[in-house]
Design a protein around this motif. Sequence first.
Motif, PDB file in Angstrom:
ATOM      1  N   SER A  68       0.835  -1.209   0.000  1.00 36.30           N
ATOM      2  CA  SER A  68       0.000   0.000   0.000  1.00 36.30           C
ATOM      3  C   SER A  68       0.863   1.249   0.000  1.00 36.30           C
ATOM      4  O   SER A  68       2.039   1.217   0.404  1.00 36.30           O
ATOM      5  CB  SER A  68      -0.900   0.012   1.238  1.00 36.30           C
ATOM      6  OG  SER A  68      -0.131   0.200   2.416  1.00 36.30           O
ATOM      7  N   ASN A 114      -0.833   9.581  -3.425  1.00 41.41           N
ATOM      8  CA  ASN A 114      -1.796   9.503  -2.328  1.00 41.41           C
ATOM      9  C   ASN A 114      -2.601  10.798  -2.180  1.00 41.41           C
ATOM     10  O   ASN A 114      -3.342  10.970  -1.210  1.00 41.41           O
ATOM     11  CB  ASN A 114      -1.070   9.186  -1.014  1.00 41.41           C
ATOM     12  CG  ASN A 114      -1.876   8.278  -0.105  1.00 41.41           C
ATOM     13  OD1 ASN A 114      -2.762   7.553  -0.552  1.00 41.41           O
ATOM     14  ND2 ASN A 114      -1.569   8.308   1.177  1.00 41.41           N
ATOM     15  N   ASP A 161       0.288   3.711   1.916  1.00 41.61           N
ATOM     16  CA  ASP A 161       0.473   4.052   3.330  1.00 41.61           C
ATOM     17  C   ASP A 161       1.724   3.391   3.894  1.00 41.61           C
ATOM     18  O   ASP A 161       2.486   4.016   4.639  1.00 41.61           O
ATOM     19  CB  ASP A 161      -0.756   3.633   4.148  1.00 41.61           C
ATOM     20  CG  ASP A 161      -1.963   4.541   3.914  1.00 41.61           C
ATOM     21  OD1 ASP A 161      -1.755   5.668   3.414  1.00 41.61           O
ATOM     22  OD2 ASP A 161      -3.088   4.124   4.216  1.00 41.61           O
TER      23      ASP A 161
END
Length: 250
Positions: free
Chosen positions: A180, A212, A182
């Motif tokens: 991801s 993002n 993140d």
Amino acid sequence: MKQILLVFLLTCTSALFAQDNTVLFKEAENLERSFKEPEALDKYKQILANDAVNIKALVKATELSCSIGGRQENKNDKRLSFESALAFAQRALKVDANSAEANYAVAMASGKMTEVETENKKIVAYVKDTKAFADKAIALNPNFGKAYFVLGRWHYEMVNLSGIKKAAVKLFYGGLPEASLDNAILNMEKCKILEPYYMINYYFLNKAYKDNDKPAKQIEVLTKMVKLPNRTYDDAAMKEDAQKQLQQLQ
């Protein structure tokens, strides 16, 4: 008497090589500071000719081979550089499988091999190795900043796989790995703390924040990036790109 003389000669030879390597390391470091990476790589190769199991020289040779290969325009030259990097890294791992530096080197070189490998099974094997060895490097040394970058970039690359590579990874990996943006950001932010002058980490951290949709974070990273000193051959070009992006965002 002959045995005593032989021991004496071996001791003298060993001491001489150690002294030579100290000088060669200084010369290699000075060449790196002058952005003369091919010449620095040659110095590390000289050190390895004296001491084939020197992990520091093997890891530096891995890093420089990856850096030099990244700038090669010819595909064959690029592949040869990355293969050399992996060979140096694997030698370091054979010397000490529990060396954080050796595991980091294998992870970094494996990541580079995914850029040039064309056989799907091998691509996936390199994808697995990149994460596995980066994870191990961090487990062995939780403060190893560059290993966090390799892991963060792995997450970033997995999120941004091309259609063909995504299909290959899905087929041979047994499904897409858990990755991801993140986690990419989390690991690169960790690297930023531990390696505050590591330019390429900022370069990819900015990319992750852009993907993002975090322009404020992009500006923060880019602002810091353009103020960093140039420490590698590629830093100036990355800073120039950062400056252009910063002007577009502000």
